[in-house]
Write an enzyme that holds these catalytic residues in place. Structure first.
Site, PDB file in Angstrom:
ATOM      1  N   ASP A 405       0.775  -1.162   0.415  1.00 30.82           N
ATOM      2  CA  ASP A 405       0.350  -0.077   0.325  1.00 30.82           C
ATOM      3  C   ASP A 405       1.009   1.453  -0.028  1.00 30.82           C
ATOM      4  O   ASP A 405       1.960   1.058   0.080  1.00 30.82           O
ATOM      5  CB  ASP A 405      -0.965   0.093   1.009  1.00 30.82           C
ATOM      6  N   GLU A 408       2.728   4.995  -4.312  1.00 28.44           N
ATOM      7  CA  GLU A 408       2.383   5.960  -5.408  1.00 28.44           C
ATOM      8  C   GLU A 408       4.210   6.526  -5.683  1.00 28.44           C
ATOM      9  O   GLU A 408       4.247   7.099  -6.482  1.00 28.44           O
ATOM     10  CB  GLU A 408       1.487   6.739  -4.892  1.00 28.44           C
ATOM     11  N   ASP A 490      -8.219   4.197  -2.253  1.00 26.85           N
ATOM     12  CA  ASP A 490      -9.768   3.913  -0.749  1.00 26.85           C
ATOM     13  C   ASP A 490     -10.714   4.947  -1.932  1.00 26.85           C
ATOM     14  O   ASP A 490     -10.830   6.459  -1.814  1.00 26.85           O
ATOM     15  CB  ASP A 490      -9.448   5.616  -0.318  1.00 26.85           C
TER      16      ASP A 490
HETATM   17  C1  GLC Z   1      -4.931   2.999   2.993  1.00 28.21           C
HETATM   18  C2  GLC Z   1      -5.264   2.186   2.106  1.00 28.21           C
HETATM   19  C3  GLC Z   1      -6.501   1.150   2.400  1.00 28.21           C
HETATM   20  C4  GLC Z   1      -6.225   1.348   4.156  1.00 28.21           C
HETATM   21  C5  GLC Z   1      -5.536   2.641   4.821  1.00 28.21           C
HETATM   22  C6  GLC Z   1      -4.710   1.367   6.323  1.00 28.21           C
HETATM   23  O1  GLC Z   1      -5.596   4.273   3.272  1.00 28.21           O
HETATM   24  O2  GLC Z   1      -6.162   2.433   0.409  1.00 28.21           O
HETATM   25  O3  GLC Z   1      -6.756   0.586   1.877  1.00 28.21           O
HETATM   26  O4  GLC Z   1      -6.898  -0.065   4.580  1.00 28.21           O
HETATM   27  O5  GLC Z   1      -4.491   3.274   3.846  1.00 28.21           O
HETATM   28  O6  GLC Z   1      -3.311   1.210   5.826  1.00 28.21           O
END
Ligand code: GLC
Length: 781
Positions: A405, A408, A490
């Site tokens: 995650d 980017e 998200d």
């Molecule tokens: C980011 C991710 C989400 C995750 C969050 C906490 O917002 O896109 O899926 O739950 O981080 O890790």
């Protein structure tokens, strides 16, 4: 040459157009054109339907980078092409296309064998100016544009300006441009003509698809040279086959990854996770995977476990595996900057100089979940290897997949501004990569997420050599499919996001990324029961079927919305499991040919203009069509049935195609259709993908002419690479009132476990046989 008139506001520096061709020279794979003032144009003919165009205003070409995703020119087999010369142009012809290069001014124009033009340069042709280079092409009035990676809005992207720059695009809307993924590839279609264009630049780049000027396409990059590929189809499948030959295909995932995944930010303790799984099993809602979000870590330190909440992760993972559940853990790139605390990842990374530095040489710090953090330079192979190995802390306890995650990269509290007009995260002039590949983040920003996923994928292959692992990433670039599945970040628990997910996932599929999903139920905010039920129906179609929700929201597990919704969720998750053999075959098609799993109608009906704007109906493979409901209070909807005959999935009624119909869709029903000639393998619903041996398979056959090749392997190991797989070809045809089903002898080394096959031809009496892999012909009166 006519005086050049720029397209952009006068304040922008003027473009220097490519001049005229002075001379040219053929080489084994193409032609080099001298365009005056030292500039160089190269046209490489790499396949009958694939040409590469490169233009350098200085005549210098950047050497190939180790991380480039495009298959090198040398690795394409030589193809025959002819060259003819006239006073006006040089004409290059392959078996499939003709490319005319006009001499003065220099312009490139492509034609198919019927003489249909495509990808024609406009009068502006190619031009450069300080730090930018661009190319302008004509747009035909009928032409529509798809792909472009992960995109908001509807399906056809004509009329938009789309930037390729990976960005944490949380709270994205219909109007958002920069997204988590940056995939500079598109597919252009009009009846009988279709081509793809891969803009081979990792720098910031942009497509203006008739936004500034209705009938003009502009490709623009902050690279020093222009480099793009034209891929002639005309069918979308042919375009994608070549595009994925160029940029890579998805490896076969483990079969369990096709099941239902449950996620939340966060399941906070071992007890909570155990209770979650108990609920799934008690309520008989199938589930294969539980994802652990950031709170399993000790103070958000990657590759650690929180000892209070997860004191015995090994025992937890083992117990869950007894119940058929796999565990996938989140990993972020930000490593807590914690030099005083004996945190191995930070200490080792600092000692080995693996973290990104600013231009002035100081280690770069950004702020993410663990507060102050440092970031590995995934562009360096030794850093990827180190990172991949760190996953040992998770695989040692049995974790089967990694969810990457924030790559980017996403940073908080960072100043913007090194590169004018561009939102940045890493210091753009800081050094990236090493050795001959040393460059700045201007060139590699877009590759950061993908190379994190690559580190994860390659590491897991070493740490779990006998089993296939699951990798998920939020950010990526063209070719990301080789390493990872992708989810669309998200979204919100709002109807608009449910609606947008289908075209978004379809466009990803049309960009070579087949294993994709959106958070079911919506990530931010609270879903209503109705929204959740509709989302689980649509989610059953997503190649990656994962429910997820944000911290602070109400619980979003399938049973949290009352009995009616729970029953609907069970029914659609079960349907997904019944279709697992079908889905698995589609994954194999993606792995072997680059085909999408979730397909917009244009994919199979590119000559039917009525399908061009349909974003809210999809095909799963070529045989099942879904028309989900994505608005509150809606209990029926219009459906377009393309040519041919169709059958309603639920009552098996026959409906003629080439028309729009109105169909009932009460809350428990998502409209589903089967195409005449379809052969769909169905297995019984299970609680998880490997729960039971398949000793009974139902072949659902829709009368008509068609075929289906079923692919099977053990679903878990790499034995298929040594031939431990098999395919069975089924065909159906009509002979008068009879329906004839033919089964070819099974091919391949794998013998599936003994099973009964029940053949259900719609409207006929069932027949069954014990599947011995032999040829069969069944006639249905
Ligand atoms: C980011 C991710 C989400 C995750 C969050 C906490 O917002 O896109 O899926 O739950 O981080 O890790």
């Amino acid at each position: 040459m006519p005086e050049f008139i720029g397209q952009l506001p006068i304040s922008e520096p003027a473009w220097n157009p490519i001049a005229s061709i002075q001379s040219f020279q053929r080489y084994d794979k193409g032609i080099n054109f001298d365009c005056g003032n030292n500039s160089l144009l190269i046209l490489s003919i790499l396949a009958n339907n694939l040409i590469r165009v490169r233009f350098s205003p200085t005549g210098e070409l950047t050497p190939r980078r180790s991380w480039n995703v495009n298959l090198p020119d040398e690795q394409w087999n030589a193809v025959n092409f002819d060259i003819q010369e006239t006073d006006e142009q040089i004409i290059i012809e392959t078996e499939k296309i003709k490319v005319c290069v006009q001499r003065n001014p220099c312009q490139i124009k492509c034609f198919d064998k019927a003489g249909n033009p495509f990808a024609h340069d406009t009068d502006l042709g190619i031009a450069s100016r300080k730090d930018e280079i661009a190319n302008w092409k004509e747009i035909n009035p009928q032409e529509k544009f798809y792909g472009f990676g992960e995109r908001s809005g509807l399906l056809n992207q004509r009329g938009k300006i789309l930037t390729n720059w990976t960005t944490d695009s949380l709270d994205y809307t219909m109007l958002t441009d920069e997204m988590y993924q940056a995939i500079p590839f598109f597919m252009s279609l009009r009846p009988n003509v279709g081509y793809g264009l891969f803009f081979n630049t990792t720098f910031w780049s942009q497509f203006d698809i008739g936004a500034s000027e209705t009938n003009t396409l502009q490709l623009k990059t902050k690279d020093s040279q222009l480099d793009y590929y034209i891929i002639y189809g005309p069918e979308p499948a042919a375009i994608l086959e070549t595009y994925t030959q160029l940029t890579g295909r998805m490896p076969l995932p483990p079969r369990w990854a096709l099941g239902y995944h449950q996620c939340r930010w966060s399941y906070n303790s071992e007890a909570e996770v155990r209770e979650l799984v108990k609920q799934f099993r008690d309520r008989k809602i199938p589930c294969d995977v539980v994802h652990l979000d950031i709170d399993y870590m000790q103070g958000f330190r990657v590759f650690t476990w929180n000892k209070q909440r997860f004191p015995s992760p090994k025992m937890l993972v083992e117990d869950l595996s007894q119940q058929g559940i796999k565990v996938v853990n989140i990993i972020d790139p930000g490593v807590k900057f914690d030099p005083e605390a004996n945190y191995q990842v930070c200490d080792e990374g600092l000692a080995k100089d693996y973290f990104i530095r600013r231009e002035n040489g100081k280690v770069f710090h950004g702020y993410v979940w663990p507060d102050r953090a440092v970031f590995p330079d995934f562009m360096r192979p030794e850093v990827r290897e180190w990172w991949g190995n760190l996953q040992r802390n998770l695989t040692n306890v049995g974790v089967a997949g990694i969810w990457n995650d924030m790559n980017e990269p996403a940073l908080n509290n960072q100043p913007f501004g090194d590169l004018e007009g561009v939102k940045i995260t890493f210091p753009m002039n800081g050094s990236s990569g090493s050795g001959e590949d040393k460059t700045t983040w201007k060139e590699t920003h877009n590759l950061y997420g993908m190379n994190m996923a690559r580190a994860s994928f390659e590491g897991l292959q070493k740490l779990r050599p006998a089993k296939r692992s699951f990798v998920l990433t939020r950010s990526g670039f063209a070719g990301v499919q080789s390493y990872s599945a992708v989810w669309t970040g998200d979204n919100h628990s709002k109807w608009e996001y449910l609606e947008m997910s289908l075209p978004m996932l379809c466009n990803l599929g049309l960009s070579g990324v087949a294993f994709v999903g959106a958070d079911i139920g919506g990530f931010a905010g609270n879903a209503t029961p109705e929204l959740f039920a509709r989302w689980m129906q649509m989610g059953m179609l997503y190649p990656l079927m994962r429910g997820h929700s944000m911290i602070g929201t109400k619980p979003h597990e399938p049973w949290e919305f009352g009995q009616e919704v729970e029953d609907i969720c069970r029914k659609y998750v079960e349907l997904r499991y019944q279709l697992l053999a079908y889905f698995y075959t589609l994954f194999w098609q993606a792995a072997s040919k680059g085909e999408p799993i979730l397909r917009p109608l244009i994919y199979h009906y590119p000559n039917d203009e009525k399908t061009y704007e349909i974003y809210d109906q999809v095909l799963i493979g070529d045989s099942i069509m879904a028309a989900p409901i994505y608005r509150p209070g809606v209990e029926n909807r219009m459906v377009y049935l393309p040519e041919g005959t169709w059958y309603n999935w639920w009552n098996r009624n026959q409906i003629q195609g080439s028309q729009h119909i109105l169909i009932d869709a009460p809350l428990e029903k998502m409209p589903l259709f089967i195409k005449a000639g379809a052969i769909i393998p169905l297995v019984s619903a299970m609680q998880y993908a490997e729960e039971l041996p398949v000793n009974e398979m139902r072949l659902l056959v829709a009368p008509g002419k068609g075929e289906f090749t079923l692919y099977e392997d053990d679903g878990n190991t790499f034995a298929y690479r040594d031939g431990a797989s098999c395919t069975t070809e089924y065909r159906v045809d009509l002979e008068g009132n009879q329906v004839v089903v033919e089964i070819e002898e099974r091919k391949g080394k794998l013998a599936p476990s003994e099973r009964k096959v029940i053949v259900e031809v719609i409207g006929k009496a069932e027949q069954e046989f014990m599947d011995d892999g032999k040829t069969r012909r069944l006639v249905f009166e």
